[in-house]
Structures are given as structure tokens and as C-alpha cells.
Design an enzyme around this catalytic site. Structure first.
Site, PDB file in Angstrom:
ATOM      1  N   CYS A 535       0.882  -1.030   0.038  1.00  0.00           N
ATOM      2  CA  CYS A 535      -0.061  -0.084   0.007  1.00  0.00           C
ATOM      3  C   CYS A 535       0.885   1.312   0.144  1.00  0.00           C
ATOM      4  O   CYS A 535       1.828   1.414   0.760  1.00  0.00           O
ATOM      5  CB  CYS A 535      -0.933  -0.087   1.023  1.00  0.00           C
ATOM      6  SG  CYS A 535      -1.888   1.348   1.478  1.00  0.00           S
ATOM      7  N   SER A 536       0.531   2.180  -0.890  1.00  0.00           N
ATOM      8  CA  SER A 536       1.663   3.444  -1.017  1.00  0.00           C
ATOM      9  C   SER A 536       1.390   4.286   0.045  1.00  0.00           C
ATOM     10  O   SER A 536       1.832   5.204   0.286  1.00  0.00           O
ATOM     11  CB  SER A 536       1.255   3.987  -2.291  1.00  0.00           C
ATOM     12  OG  SER A 536       0.085   4.423  -2.591  1.00  0.00           O
TER      13      SER A 536
END
Length: 640
Positions: A535-536
Site C-alpha cells: 500500500c503506497s
């Protein structure tokens, strides 16, 4: 050497403020009335002389106060030389009186007692003359030796009757020399003022910002806060010693040490100078308390990170404004003690609020960062416990001294709000610690924290609403006043309406974010395997994810938190908005094409609207309202 100059810059200016403080306390009207009672002619002769001397004393001390340091040092050296010359003449006068009493008129070296007395006096006179020449930076010692003439006359076996004449002549000679020196330097203050005026003209201080720069420069050059702080502490120590020696301490011991200290403090704020000194003292004490709180929570490094709002200025300005608004200087000693206790209560409440603002992020960071240092957690929890219990104790104490009314309820509610804020912080910290000891994270932790904050804000809203309801009821069925009605209206707007508006806006924002998240498709296991990324937002592996219309994968909770702040995708900044009817379908191997980006984003989702309470203008207005409420409370207590 610079430290010595800073010390001298403060120490040498304190006597001028002490004299100005004494002149302010002088009852010139009472003195003139006393002269009038004695003799009308005496009043006519001396009234204008007394008033001129009074104004001249103010003028001289103000001039000395604003002199540059080198001129102040020169002035004090001349005053010290004058004092040494006076001591020399006193030694000569005492010597002549002893010689007259002894009655021996022969040569001094023929009588042992007369010789010993002469040697002692002459040694003292030589030391004084040499010291005067050293202070004036000259080798002409004879210029400061007029007081030695009676001893020289005695050495020449002059008659005793001649010694008195020589002593009087030596005093006249010194007086004439001092008069000539004063006349020759009569226009030195005028020259200094003219030079300062010329410098100001060269700086072109007509512009406002240049004038402010000059004012700040003079403020720093004269070290005004430190100067008035030292001046007030000198007054306070003298007052304590005076009360102790006069026996007031024994009588105050029965009433409590706190009453004794408050009485001494009230005696030391009877003039504008001492009140200004107390203002700076309170500012420094508040700053020291806030720095102690920072040091206790985060060590020395936390003290270095200064916040302009946590420098004690708010507490000092609050005390000064309350004192001026309520007429503290015009009250008697007992009334001033009573009023000062209320003002200090308000100042302590403001300091506790600043301590909460310091403690809250540190305690929450300890829980969120999974810090396992027991000592850091103990310090944070102990500070929270202090901030939870102490406001309640203060509210209990003040409620014992006053009858409960609208104004007292406002102060008590302020303490209750402080305790509620600490309670909310401790609850959120507890949730973080519960998640720390769990094997798997709490999925809905963000929602739980939101509802804890929401309950805390609702309780604060209920407290403010109760205060308004009580004030309205008291105004309708009790004593009505324009001041009370104005405070109720202002309190209703800032502490009830704005709180309700802020809470409702936050609720709508979260509903909008939840609606957007629910409209986005969930990624399948095959899509997650193909994506094979973190997840960025949180940089953690994704076992589940949602896919935006622009084709980016995020944790659902992480994207929800992001949407609380702004409505765009964290990666490509395209607008994330709810799907239309029939658009909420599972994606295939590739996501659908992103929709057109709106030209005008929704006002409720713009960046910074998620927490409207952080608006600095609203905080300033709220502070002004609190000060107005405190003014009203003090006015009600003192003059109703």
C-alpha cells in the site's frame, strides 16, 4: 565580558525604576493638604516647589533609565565618587570633634593617642582620595583631597578653634567643585537627546515597519522583560522581609501560607511599574512551567523545539489585561488580594491548557509509534493524571469560596473541559496500547478513535450548552444585565454553534469518505497477486485492497483516512468520487477508465476542512472570548 555587560545593563537600571515606583506612591495631594492645614502662606510658598520637584524627579529617573550603558556607568561612578567625598568629610568632622573632646593642642607625634588617631584618619583619607582618582581615571589625586585639610592643619599644630573653620572651608571647597562640575555638564542630557534624534532621522523611521524595528531594537537593548522581572523580585523580597520583621508573618500563619504570599504579591502590584513587573514574572514562571513539562515528557531536545504559543506570553498578557480592566491598582490591599487570587486562577487555567497542548501529541505518539520504553510511558501517563486531577481540584476549591452563578460556572466548566480533553487523550492512548499487545491489528481502530473523539467533543458541547442554558435561565428569571446577555450570546456562538457546526461538518465528511470507499470495487486474490505491491500510504503488504477508478490499489482503511484530508488519489491526484447507479460492479483484470476530473471539488472535502478547529483565526477569537468572559466574571465578583 558580554555576560558582565548584560548583568550591568539590568542591575544599573533597576534603581531608576525603584525610585519611579516610590514617586508614584508619594501622596503629593495629602502633603499639600497638610501644609494648607498648617498655614495658607506656607502652602502658597511651597506647593509649586513640591510639584516641580515631583515632576523633576520623574524626568531625571526616566532620563537615567533610557541612557546608554556607558553613560549610566559614568553616572554611577560620579555618584560613587560623591559618596566617597562625603565619607571623607565625615571622617574629618569626626576627627575634629574627637580632638576637641581630647583637648590636646601640642604636636600629634608627641602624644601616642593623638598620633594613633591622626594616622588612622590620614590613612583613611589617603585611601579615599586615591580611590576617587582611580574611579575618575586621573592621576591628580590632589583634586579629591579637600577633606584632608583639617588633618593637615592639625599636623601643623593649628589651634582647635581653627580646625572647625578649616573643616567648614574644606566642605565648601568640595561643594563648589561639585557645583562647577554639574554646571559644566548641565546640557549633557540635551546633547544625548539631540544625538538620538539625529540617529532616528537618519534611520527614516517614518515608515511603520522601521519604527517597529527601532522599538524592538530598544526593547532588546534595554532587556525590558528581565529588567522589570528583577525589579519586581527586589520589591517582593523587601516586602517579605518587611512583613516578617513587622510580625505580620505570625498573624498570617494562622490564615495559611498561601494567603500570606498572596498578600505580599498584592502589595507588590500597587503601581503600574510593579504591575508590569508582575506581568513579566508570570510570563517567565509560565514559560518555566511549560519548559519543565516539555523536559519531563521529552527530555532536553523537546525544550529546544520552541512554540511561539507556548512561551508564557499569553499568561502574562492575560494577567495584565484583567488587572487593567478590573481596576486592580485602585483597590485596597484586601480587595486587591482577593481579586489577584481570581486572576491567578484564570492564568493557571490557561497554563494548564497549554500543558495539555504539549502533552497530547507526545502521549498519542508514544501509543501510535509502539514505543516500549516504560519510563517514557510513565512520564506521559503521570502528566496526564496530573492534568486530569488538578483542574478538578481547582474547580472544587474556587467553588467553595463563591456562590454558584453564571460567571463561576464558566470558570468551573473551563476546568471540566480541560479534564475531558485529557480523558479523551488517555482513552485513545489505551486503544493504541491494546492494539500493541494484540497479535493482529484492530481493523476498525480508526473508527473507534473517531467515536472516542466524537464522544469527547459531544461532552464538551453539552458542557457549553449547559452553561448557556444556565446563563439564559438566570438572565430571564434572575438579575438581567447587558453584559450578561452579551456574554451569553458570544458564548453561544463560539462555544455552542461553532462546536455544533464543526462536529456536523466532520460527520458529513466521514460519511462522504465512507460512501466513496463503499463505491470502489474490492480487489480479488488474483488481482492482488498480479499487483504484488505494498500500500503506497502505509507501505504494508496488502491482503485486501480497494481499487480506485484510476487503477491504484490501497488498503480500504488507509484510503479512508486519506479521503478525510483530501478527495484526490494519493498517487495521481485524480478526484475520487462515488460511483453512479450501476457503476459499482466488480472490476475485471483491468480497472475501468477513470472518470473526468471535476473542475470544482466539493467544499466539504477540501484539504484542511477535516479539522476546522485548527483555524488560527478561530483560536484567536476563542481566546478573546475567554478573556471577555473572565472580565465579566471579575466585574461581577468585585462590583456587584
Amino acid at each position: 565580558m558580554p555576560r558582565l555587560e548584560e548583568l550591568a545593563n539590568v542591575a544599573l537600571r533597576v534603581p531608576s525604576i525603584l525610585v519611579l515606583d516610590l514617586l508614584y506612591k508619594c501622596d503629593i495631594e495629602g502633603l499639600t493638604e497638610h501644609l494648607k492645614a498648617k498655614n495658607e502662606d506656607m502652602l502658597f510658598k511651597y506647593k509649586y516647589v513640591i510639584w516641580n520637584m515631583y515632576y523633576l524627579g520623574h524626568l531625571i529617573n526616566v532620563v537615567v533609565l533610557v541612557l546608554p550603558l556607558r553613560h549610566i556607568v559614568t553616572l554611577y561612578l560620579h555618584m560613587l565618587v560623591a559618596l566617597l567625598l562625603y565619607m571623607g568629610h565625615q571622617i574629618s568632622k569626626d576627627y575634629v570633634r574627637e580632638e576637641l573632646q581630647y583637648g590636646y593642642e601640642g604636636a600629634v607625634y608627641l602624644d601616642s593617642l593623638a598620633f594613633n588617631r591622626f594616622v588612622s584618619a590620614m590613612t583613611s583619607q589617603i585611601i579615599l582620595s586615591t580611590l576617587c582618582a582611580f574611579l575618575m581615571k586621573t592621576r591628580k589625586v590632589w583634586l579629591f583631597s579637600a577633606h584632608m585639610l583639617p588633618l593637615l592643619a592639625r599636623l601643623c599644630t593649628a589651634p582647635h578653634t581653627t580646625l572647625l573653620t578649616v573643616n567648614t572651608f574644606s566642605m565648601g571647597l568640595s561643594g563648589a567643585a561639585i557645583t562647577m562640575f554639574l554646571l559644566s555638564n548641565l546640557f549633557v542630557p540635551y546633547s544625548l537627546a539631540r544625538a538620538a534624534y539625529s540617529e532616528l532621522l537618519q534611520l527614516e523611521v517614518i515608515e511603520l515597519y522601521r519604527l517597529l524595528a527601532v522599538g524592538i531594537s530598544l526593547w532588546n537593548q534595554f532587556a525590558v522583560p528581565v529588567l522589570f522581572t528583577v525589579f519586581w523580585f527586589v520589591l517582593f523580597v523587601v516586602q517579605l522581609c518587611s512583613d516578617t520583621m513587622s510580625g505580620n508573618a505570625a498573624s498570617a500563619a494562622h490564615q495559611g501560607i498561601m494567603f500570606f504570599l498572596l498578600t505580599s504579591v498584592s502589595e507588590c502590584c500597587a503601581t503600574p511599574y510593579s504591575l508590569l513587573g508582575l506581568t513579566f514574572v508570570v510570563s517567565y514562571l509560565a514559560l518555566g512551567l511549560l519548559n519543565l513539562c516539555k523536559f519531563y515528557l521529552g527530555g532536553y531536545a523537546a525544550v529546544q523545539n520552541e512554540n511561539v504559543m507556548h512561551r508564557g506570553v499569553t499568561e502574562g498578557v492575560t494577567l495584565l489585561l484583567l488587572a487593567l480592566q478590573t481596576g486592580l491598582l485602585d483597590m485596597q490591599a484586601l480587595q486587591r488580594t482577593f481579586l489577584l487570587s481570581i486572576i491567578l486562577f484564570i492564568v493557571v487555567t490557561s497554563t494548564l491548557q497549554s500543558m495539555i497542548e504539549i502533552t497530547d501529541p507526545i502521549v498519542l505518539a508514544l501509543g501510535a509509534s509502539r514505543n516500549r520504553s516504560l519510563w517514557k510511558h510513565f512520564r506521559g501517563l503521570s502528566m496526564c493524571l496530573l492534568l486530569l486531577v488538578f483542574p478538578v481540584f481547582m474547580a472544587y476549591k474556587i467553588s467553595q469560596f463563591f456562590h454558584m452563578d453564571f460567571w463561576l460556572l464558566i470558570l468551573v466548566s473551563s476546568c471540566m473541559l480541560t479534564s475531558l480533553q485529557v480523558t479523551g487523550t488517555m482513552l485513545i492512548y489505551s486503544l493504541f496500547m491494546v492494539e500493541l499487545f494484540r497479535s493482529d491489528p484492530i481493523e476498525s481502530l480508526d473508527e473507534v478513535i473517531y467515536w472516542v473523539n466524537a464522544v469527547s467533543r459531544v461532552l464538551e458541547f453539552v458542557v457549553a450548552l449547559c452553561v448557556v442554558a444556565y446563563g439564559t435561565w438566570e438572565s430571564l428569571f434572575g438579575e438581567w444585565s447587558w453584559m450578561g446577555a452579551s456574554v451569553i450570546i458570544i458564548h453561544s456562538y463560539f462555544n455552542v454553534w461553532l462546536r455544533a457546526q464543526s462536529g456536523w461538518r466532520s460527520f458529513l465528511l466521514r460519511q462522504e469518505a465512507a460512501k466513496k470507499i463503499n463505491s470502489l470495487p474490492r480487489a480479488t486474490a488474483q488481482q492482488l497477486q498480479q499487483h504484488n505491491d505494498v500500500c503506497s500510504i502505509c507501505f504494508q503488504d496488502m491482503s485486501s485492497a480497494v481499487i480506485t477508478y484510476c487503477g491504484h490499489f490501497f488498503h480500504g482503511n488507509c484510503l479512508r483516512k486519506w479521503l478525510y484530508v483530501q478527495e484526490t488519489c494519493p498517487m495521481c491526484h485524480q478526484t475520487v468520487q462515488p460511483s453512479q447507479q450501476g457503476q459499482n460492479q466488480p472490476f475485471g483484470d483491468s480497472p475501468a477508465a477513470p472518470p473526468q476530473r471535476d473542475t470544482e471539488p466539493e467544499p466539504a472535502a477540501q484539504e484542511g476542512d477535516s479539522n476546522p478547529n485548527t483555524d488560527p483565526h478561530q483560536e484567536i477569537l476563542a481566546t478573546c472570548v475567554r478573556v471577555l468572559i473572565c472580565f465579566s466574571f471579575l466585574h461581577q465578583c468585585m462590583f456587584s
